[in-house]
Every structure is written in C-alpha cells, then in structure tokens.
Design an enzyme around this catalytic site. Structure first.
Site, PDB file in Angstrom:
ATOM      1  CD  GLU A  85      -5.105  -7.498   0.517  1.00  0.00           C
ATOM      2  OE1 GLU A  85      -5.909  -6.866   1.242  1.00  0.00           O
ATOM      3  OE2 GLU A  85      -3.878  -7.328   0.560  1.00  0.00           O
TER       4      GLU A  85
ATOM      5  CD  GLU B 291      -2.841  -1.294   2.363  1.00  0.00           C
ATOM      6  OE1 GLU B 291      -2.613  -0.545   3.332  1.00  0.00           O
ATOM      7  OE2 GLU B 291      -3.757  -2.132   2.350  1.00  0.00           O
TER       8      GLU B 291
END
Length: 542
Positions: free
Chosen positions: A415, A310
C-alpha cells in the site's frame, strides 16, 4: 538466530570506536543513572549496562553524523533474564531518533539491524533503550557505517542486474546456417515481469479514460474497499459481491493480477455495523461464514490474500475468541484456497522504527505462530508491508526488509504512499519504490494512490482528467527504466551474427531484418527470473 557468541561487527564497526570492546571503555561512556561494566566471558569482551532506573539509562558513544549520508547500524545484544525489546537510539539536539530494535534474549546474543539518516550534521549520542528497566543490557560488536548516495545507488544497480534482469543472446543465420552480420534487431517489451501496480476503487468501472491510463501501466491491483466485509455484507445475511465481481472481471480481461484485500480486518472500527450487536457465538459463526464466502468465491483467482489485516496493531478477533483467533482464520482460509499465498499485512514495520508494536522482530514472532499451522503441508505465507510513509528512513527500510527476508518468504510492499509536503512528496515516493524494487526478496509492489473524485487516501497519481501529477511522473519514469511502457532495445548483429542484451524480466516481441536480403523474422519470448527459466539463446534464420 540467537547465538552463543556474537559475530564480528559489520564493516569492522564503521565509525564506531572500539566496536568489539577489546579496549575496555575506550570510546564508551555511561548515559543516565546506570552502572557500566566492561567484562569478559569465554574470551569474548562486551559491556553491560546494569542498575538502570530509566528506559534510556545506557552505555553510550558519541558519534558525528553527516547530513546526506545513509547510515547502516547493527549491534549484538543480550539481556540478563527472559527477553525484552531493546532499541538503538541516537540522541541529537535533545531529540531521539530510533534506528532499529530487537527482542533480546538471555543466555544468547541477538543481532539488532537498523539504520538512519539525519536532517543536519552534528554530534549524536548512541544509546540502547528498553522499557524493562530490570533488565541488564549487554552490548557487543557494534557497527555504524556511512554510505554516500552514489554508493547506495551502486548497490541498487548490482542487485537489479543480478535479480531483476537477464541476458539474452540472439544469433541470426541464413538458410545454410551461416551467420548474418549487421542484421537489425528490435526487442519490444510488452509486459513488465516485476509485479507493479496500484490500488483502485469502483469509480474505475465505466470510466474508459481511467481504465486506459491504468492498464497501460500496471500488472497488479488491489481493491481499496470492494472486497472488504463491510462492503459485501452491509446488512447481515444479505451478501452483495456485484461490484467486486465486476472489478474482478474487468482486470481479468486485461490480464492484471488482483490481491485479495481483505478477508477480515482486525481493527474493531472497520467491522460491518451489525457485528457489534452479536453474541460471541453468533459472531463466531458470522466470521466463519464470511471467510468461507469470500475465499470460495475468488478461490484460485487472486495473487494473494490479506487474511487478518493489521493484526499486530489490532485484536478485534482475539478480544472475542482468544489468542488463536487469527491463527484459525489463516487455517480456514488456507483450507479453502490452499494454493494461494496467505499474507500478513501490516503498517509501520518499515515506516516507523519507533513503533514498538510492528517492529520486524514483532512481525517475525507473529509469523512463527502462523508457520506452526500444519494442515496438508505448510501454509504458503507471505509478508505484506503497507508502506504508508511520511519521511522515509531508507537505511532502516532496507535493514527491516533484510531481517524479514531471512525467512525466505515472499515480501510485497502492499500500500505504498507518502504523506509529505508537495516539494518532497514525489522524491520520497521514488526513493521508496527504488528501494523496494532493488531488494531481491521483494516480489511485488502496489501503490495506494488510485484516483478518487472524492479525494485519494493520502496521495494521488493523476488529476481528474488522468494527467499525471508529479507522483504519477515518478511511476512513468521508473516504468521506463524497468522496461515498462513498451520499452525498446535495438542494435545490429556482430560479425558472427550475434546480438546480446541485458533486459528486465518480462514478455517480449523480437523482430529481426536485413536490408540486403529484404528478409524479416519475428519471435515472442518471456524472460523470467533465473530460478524459473534460464536466459534464452535464440537462433533466427533469415
């Protein structure tokens, strides 16, 4: 690519009036306090929005959008100086719906590609938005093309037939080499070729019911927490990989691939608690030790590494060590495990067109920085897209994947889950998985929905007794479609002894028998994608 002249509009502009600006202002107007000029340069006609005072001051066109249709959108854009992010927005009933964005440049044209759906039919104003109000926005070759769900599904089917399936041709002959007609062919798929999986946590250890449910379905997994730094080094200098090691052993025994998640998380709140007290020098050494420790421990055993998790949204490392911090972690990880693909792993690139931090254009900017790492050859990079959806914008999802796919790098949906009301959650989940599976550059998908008795992250596939919830039923439905869950194909050979079938890539057992001869034969084969294996032609002697 940034071009000297824009390409023609896709689908001849679709429902856009005057898409190439050949007819001046026809169909176009101004929105807000802005001067709109219809101009020409080198034989190319386009429109310029200048003198902008607000981000939404723009050239505009009113269109009518219909509920139930899927709209693809594209436009070619330029700005007057430097570069600036520009977004395509549809203003409808006072709300702004983002359809896509691009980092537009001066002196050349960049393609913005996006899409949208709407909840109710009605008119909407198309406009182009940029926070940089000093920038003139140049617009040309605009397209808005509607598709029915049936047309969209047809494209899925074409793509799947081309990229996910292969033709098998089997011939049965006798000992003299003569064809055997009416022989019974039975083809059983043992393993899905397309990597499809689910995240897990340590509660799967020792839980046979969970293990049975999981291993029956999936070929890849990701550990939700067990490889993360805050799990393996709770106390500084005291590493404990026992849980992660046990999980690695379990899945290796079942032939299930593992994604390494993650080496470093760039979010400051997800560091080991002792990290914040370190000096910059001590932190630098601690990060280097962490990278060395986890990467060397699982070197060559993983399907990929999420390297600096991220780091479009967060910049913990960069705030401590400067703008090349992530670059250096990728370089170190690659040096330690050179054959394993190193992934960026980011959220909102597909989920939220309105998130300016993680647009496909921003993702590509970071990717280019990492591609400049030169060690022993180029670093093998991968594109990780988390896919934590609420309400999916499927046309935008496809356009964003298309934009990233132009790199040629492998794309994984890493995810996948959906936070939505129960009456629509499973349907949204299915839409996302279908879109991912149908895209030729998506090389694998992992759902973020492993069972946890304390509560799943945003979505569960089963209850505590490992009975499917509606989302789990979606998984089984798709697995059956894609040849998983021991899918079987049967038939008879024709007059020339041939039997042909179109099968999903995967591992197969094939049995052939003939009642008159009381003969049987068996064979195992692997059907892989066309770039690694030709479609097999198998001859049996019965």
């Amino acid at each position: 690519m940034c071009l000297g002249n824009p390409n023609k509009p896709q689908y001849n502009g679709g429902i856009i009036v005057n898409p190439e600006l050949q007819n001046g202002s026809q169909g176009w107007s101004q929105l807000g306090n802005v001067k709109v000029d219809f101009t020409e340069s080198g034989g190319n006609k386009f429109v310029i929005a200048r003198g902008r005072n607000q981000s939404y001051d723009s050239v505009s066109q009113m269109v009518y959008l219909e509920k139930g249709l899927l709209y693809t959108f594209s436009a070619w854009l330029q700005v007057s100086q430097g570069n600036a992010p520009v977004r395509a927005v549809f203003k409808k009933n006072g709300e702004y719906k983002h359809a896509g964005s691009v980092i537009a440049e001066s002196k050349c044209w960049s393609m913005l590609k996006g899409g949208l759906t709407v909840d109710e039919s009605g008119p909407a104003d198309l406009l182009f938005e940029s926070e940089d109000i000093s920038a003139e926005i140049w617009v040309d070759s605009v397209s808005l093309q509607p598709f029915t769900q049936e047309e969209w599904n047809s494209h899925h089917e074409q793509s799947i037939n081309m990229k996910r399936k292969g033709a098998v041709r089997i011939r049965a002959v006798n000992s003299a080499g003569e064809p055997v007609p009416n022989a019974t062919i039975s083809i059983l798929q043992n393993r899905l070729g397309f990597p499809f999986g689910c995240a897990v946590e340590n509660n799967i250890l020792g839980n046979q019911a969970y293990q049975d449910w999981f291993t029956k379905r999936f070929t890849v997994t990701t550990f939700g927490n067990e490889m993360k730094w805050y799990s393996t080094e709770v106390v500084r200098g005291k590493e404990d990989y026992s849980t992660a090691d046990a999980m690695v052993k379990l899945f290796q025994q079942h032939g299930i691939a593992i994604r390494g998640h993650n080496i470093i998380w760039d979010n400051p709140i997800y560091q080991p608690s002792w990290v914040n007290a370190l000096s910059v020098s001590d932190l630098y050494n601690a990060v280097k030790r962490r990278v060395f420790s986890v990467v060397t421990r699982y070197k060559g055993q993983l399907a990929g590494w999420d390297v600096v998790n991220e780091n479009l949204h967060f910049s913990f490392l960069e705030s401590k060590f400067g703008p090349k911090a992530s670059y250096n972690v990728f370089a170190q990880a690659h040096a330690l495990d050179p054959k394993t693909t190193m992934f960026m792993n980011e959220y909102n690139t597909l989920e939220q067109p309105g998130d300016p931090v993680a647009t496909p254009a921003r993702y590509l900017q970071k990717l280019r920085e990492l591609q400049s790492i030169h060690m022993a050859g180029n670093i093998p990079l991968g594109i990780g897209l988390q896919c934590h959806f609420s309400t999916p914008n499927i046309p935008y999802m496809r356009s964003a994947i298309d934009t990233l796919a132009a790199t040629g790098l492998p794309i994984w949906l890493t995810e996948v889950d959906v936070a939505a009301p129960p009456n629509v959650q499973a349907n949204y989940f299915e839409q996302i998985l279908r879109e991912g599976h149908a895209h030729p550059q998506v090389k694998g998908m992992v759902t973020w929905a492993g069972y946890n008795p304390k509560g799943c992250y945003r979505m569960c596939l089963t209850d505590g007794n490992f009975r499917n919830l509606p989302t789990g039923d979606v998984v089984d439905k798709l697995l059956r479609e894609w040849g998983g869950l021991s899918g079987q194909t049967t038939g008879l050979t024709d007059a020339d002894g041939f039997f042909e079938a179109s099968l999903f890539h995967g591992d197969y057992n094939l049995d052939i028998s003939h009642p008159l001869t009381n003969s049987t034969a068996s064979h195992s084969f692997k059907l892989a994608s066309e770039d690694s294996n030709p479609s097999p032609s198998i001859v049996f002697r019965v």
